[in-house]
Design a protein around this motif. Structure first.
Motif, mmCIF file in Angstrom:
data_model
loop_
_atom_site.group_PDB
_atom_site.id
_atom_site.type_symbol
_atom_site.label_atom_id
_atom_site.label_comp_id
_atom_site.label_asym_id
_atom_site.label_seq_id
_atom_site.Cartn_x
_atom_site.Cartn_y
_atom_site.Cartn_z
ATOM 1 N N LEU A 1 26.764 -5.188 -14.567
ATOM 2 C CA LEU A 1 26.680 -5.913 -15.824
ATOM 3 C C LEU A 1 25.532 -6.914 -15.791
ATOM 4 O O LEU A 1 24.738 -7.001 -16.733
ATOM 5 C CB LEU A 1 28.005 -6.619 -16.115
ATOM 6 N N PHE A 2 25.416 -7.649 -14.706
ATOM 7 C CA PHE A 2 24.337 -8.628 -14.561
ATOM 8 C C PHE A 2 22.966 -7.943 -14.594
ATOM 9 O O PHE A 2 22.041 -8.404 -15.261
ATOM 10 C CB PHE A 2 24.518 -9.413 -13.257
ATOM 11 N N ALA A 3 22.826 -6.817 -13.900
ATOM 12 C CA ALA A 3 21.559 -6.088 -13.877
ATOM 13 C C ALA A 3 21.211 -5.575 -15.274
ATOM 14 O O ALA A 3 20.056 -5.641 -15.708
ATOM 15 C CB ALA A 3 21.635 -4.928 -12.891
ATOM 16 N N THR A 4 22.206 -5.096 -15.998
ATOM 17 C CA THR A 4 21.975 -4.603 -17.358
ATOM 18 C C THR A 4 21.513 -5.728 -18.272
ATOM 19 O O THR A 4 20.571 -5.571 -19.051
ATOM 20 C CB THR A 4 23.256 -3.958 -17.915
ATOM 21 N N VAL A 5 22.148 -6.878 -18.161
ATOM 22 C CA VAL A 5 21.758 -8.041 -18.973
ATOM 23 C C VAL A 5 20.327 -8.460 -18.647
ATOM 24 O O VAL A 5 19.542 -8.760 -19.548
ATOM 25 C CB VAL A 5 22.744 -9.206 -18.762
ATOM 26 N N LEU A 6 19.949 -8.447 -17.385
ATOM 27 C CA LEU A 6 18.585 -8.818 -17.002
ATOM 28 C C LEU A 6 17.556 -7.844 -17.578
ATOM 29 O O LEU A 6 16.505 -8.257 -18.068
ATOM 30 C CB LEU A 6 18.454 -8.872 -15.485
ATOM 31 N N VAL A 7 17.840 -6.564 -17.536
ATOM 32 C CA VAL A 7 16.907 -5.567 -18.064
ATOM 33 C C VAL A 7 16.744 -5.735 -19.572
ATOM 34 O O VAL A 7 15.623 -5.736 -20.087
ATOM 35 C CB VAL A 7 17.384 -4.136 -17.718
ATOM 36 N N VAL A 8 17.845 -5.898 -20.275
ATOM 37 C CA VAL A 8 17.784 -6.067 -21.730
ATOM 38 C C VAL A 8 17.059 -7.355 -22.094
ATOM 39 O O VAL A 8 16.211 -7.374 -22.985
ATOM 40 C CB VAL A 8 19.199 -6.027 -22.343
ATOM 41 N N ALA A 9 17.341 -8.433 -21.394
ATOM 42 C CA ALA A 9 16.673 -9.704 -21.664
ATOM 43 C C ALA A 9 15.177 -9.614 -21.375
ATOM 44 O O ALA A 9 14.355 -10.147 -22.113
ATOM 45 C CB ALA A 9 17.309 -10.821 -20.837
ATOM 46 N N GLY A 10 14.820 -8.938 -20.312
ATOM 47 C CA GLY A 10 13.407 -8.768 -19.987
ATOM 48 C C GLY A 10 12.680 -7.958 -21.042
ATOM 49 O O GLY A 10 11.575 -8.295 -21.454
ATOM 50 N N ALA A 11 13.293 -6.903 -21.517
ATOM 51 C CA ALA A 11 12.682 -6.079 -22.559
ATOM 52 C C ALA A 11 12.541 -6.865 -23.858
ATOM 53 O O ALA A 11 11.534 -6.758 -24.552
ATOM 54 C CB ALA A 11 13.511 -4.820 -22.786
ATOM 55 N N ALA A 12 13.528 -7.683 -24.176
ATOM 56 C CA ALA A 12 13.460 -8.493 -25.395
ATOM 57 C C ALA A 12 12.388 -9.568 -25.277
ATOM 58 O O ALA A 12 11.702 -9.883 -26.246
ATOM 59 C CB ALA A 12 14.819 -9.128 -25.672
ATOM 60 N N ALA A 13 12.212 -10.123 -24.095
ATOM 61 C CA ALA A 13 11.207 -11.162 -23.900
ATOM 62 C C ALA A 13 9.798 -10.600 -24.025
ATOM 63 O O ALA A 13 8.901 -11.249 -24.546
ATOM 64 C CB ALA A 13 11.391 -11.820 -22.534
ATOM 65 N N ILE A 14 9.600 -9.381 -23.562
ATOM 66 C CA ILE A 14 8.281 -8.762 -23.643
ATOM 67 C C ILE A 14 7.987 -8.374 -25.082
ATOM 68 O O ILE A 14 6.929 -8.669 -25.609
ATOM 69 C CB ILE A 14 8.194 -7.528 -22.721
ATOM 70 N N GLY A 15 8.930 -7.735 -25.740
ATOM 71 C CA GLY A 15 8.805 -7.386 -27.142
ATOM 72 C C GLY A 15 7.614 -6.504 -27.448
ATOM 73 O O GLY A 15 7.044 -5.862 -26.576
ATOM 74 N N PRO A 16 7.205 -6.496 -28.703
ATOM 75 C CA PRO A 16 6.125 -5.609 -29.131
ATOM 76 C C PRO A 16 4.754 -6.037 -28.643
ATOM 77 O O PRO A 16 3.807 -5.290 -28.729
ATOM 78 C CB PRO A 16 6.199 -5.669 -30.653
ATOM 79 N N SER A 17 4.634 -7.251 -28.129
ATOM 80 C CA SER A 17 3.328 -7.718 -27.676
ATOM 81 C C SER A 17 2.881 -7.025 -26.402
ATOM 82 O O SER A 17 1.752 -7.196 -25.977
ATOM 83 C CB SER A 17 3.360 -9.223 -27.451
ATOM 84 N N ALA A 18 3.734 -6.252 -25.796
ATOM 85 C CA ALA A 18 3.368 -5.545 -24.572
ATOM 86 C C ALA A 18 2.971 -4.116 -24.874
ATOM 87 O O ALA A 18 3.144 -3.231 -24.068
ATOM 88 C CB ALA A 18 4.525 -5.569 -23.586
ATOM 89 N N ALA A 19 2.451 -3.898 -26.071
ATOM 90 C CA ALA A 19 2.063 -2.540 -26.457
ATOM 91 C C ALA A 19 1.013 -1.995 -25.502
ATOM 92 O O ALA A 19 0.155 -2.713 -25.025
ATOM 93 C CB ALA A 19 1.527 -2.535 -27.886
ATOM 94 N N ASN A 20 1.108 -0.721 -25.231
ATOM 95 C CA ASN A 20 0.141 -0.065 -24.362
ATOM 96 C C ASN A 20 -1.115 0.257 -25.141
ATOM 97 O O ASN A 20 -1.126 0.267 -26.363
ATOM 98 C CB ASN A 20 0.737 1.224 -23.802
ATOM 99 N N ALA A 21 -2.164 0.553 -24.397
ATOM 100 C CA ALA A 21 -3.405 0.978 -25.027
ATOM 101 C C ALA A 21 -3.142 2.239 -25.844
ATOM 102 O O ALA A 21 -2.289 3.044 -25.501
ATOM 103 C CB ALA A 21 -4.453 1.246 -23.957
ATOM 104 N N PRO A 22 -3.881 2.424 -26.937
ATOM 105 C CA PRO A 22 -3.672 3.609 -27.773
ATOM 106 C C PRO A 22 -4.161 4.870 -27.074
ATOM 107 O O PRO A 22 -4.884 4.796 -26.080
ATOM 108 C CB PRO A 22 -4.515 3.306 -29.010
ATOM 109 N N PRO A 23 -3.800 6.020 -27.602
ATOM 110 C CA PRO A 23 -4.248 7.286 -27.001
ATOM 111 C C PRO A 23 -5.774 7.399 -26.991
ATOM 112 O O PRO A 23 -6.453 6.791 -27.821
ATOM 113 C CB PRO A 23 -3.645 8.357 -27.909
ATOM 114 N N LEU A 24 -6.281 8.175 -26.072
ATOM 115 C CA LEU A 24 -7.712 8.413 -25.963
ATOM 116 C C LEU A 24 -8.275 8.901 -27.294
ATOM 117 O O LEU A 24 -7.679 9.739 -27.954
ATOM 118 C CB LEU A 24 -7.972 9.455 -24.870
ATOM 119 N N GLY A 25 -9.406 8.334 -27.703
ATOM 120 C CA GLY A 25 -10.030 8.741 -28.953
ATOM 121 C C GLY A 25 -9.608 7.930 -30.165
ATOM 122 O O GLY A 25 -9.989 8.238 -31.287
ATOM 123 N N THR A 26 -8.790 6.875 -29.947
ATOM 124 C CA THR A 26 -8.381 6.007 -31.049
ATOM 125 C C THR A 26 -8.578 4.547 -30.659
ATOM 126 O O THR A 26 -8.648 4.209 -29.485
ATOM 127 C CB THR A 26 -6.906 6.214 -31.436
#
Length: 76
Positions: free
Chosen positions: A6-31
């Motif tokens: 349960l603790f590990a699951t909460v940490l993963v979810v909290a980490g993903a929420a903290a990163i949010g959309p600002s951690a977008a990856n580079a776009p595909p090649l050619g864009t």
């Protein structure tokens, strides 16, 4: 569910929420990609631009409403 799982699951979810959309990856090649953030009044408060050669340019805050636009890079 065990407390450790349960603790590990909460940490993963909290980490993903903290990163949010600002951690977008580079776009595909050619864009290139524009990520623009707007406040509640509709003013742009920040952006990230992924260039055709993979460079990342940033400005301002990455909080608020996010709009993402992808465009094809010009042919060489």
């Amino acid at each position: 569910m065990s407390r450790k799982l349960l603790f590990a699951t909460v940490l993963v979810v909290a980490g993903a929420a903290a990163i949010g959309p600002s951690a977008a990856n580079a776009p595909p090649l050619g864009t290139e990609q524009f990520e623009e953030w707007f406040d509640n009044a509709g003013n742009m408060v920040g952006y990230v631009h992924w260039t055709c050669d993979g460079q990342r340019e940033t400005w301002g805050s990455r909080n608020g409403r996010l709009t993402v636009t992808r465009l094809a890079c010009p042919s060489p």
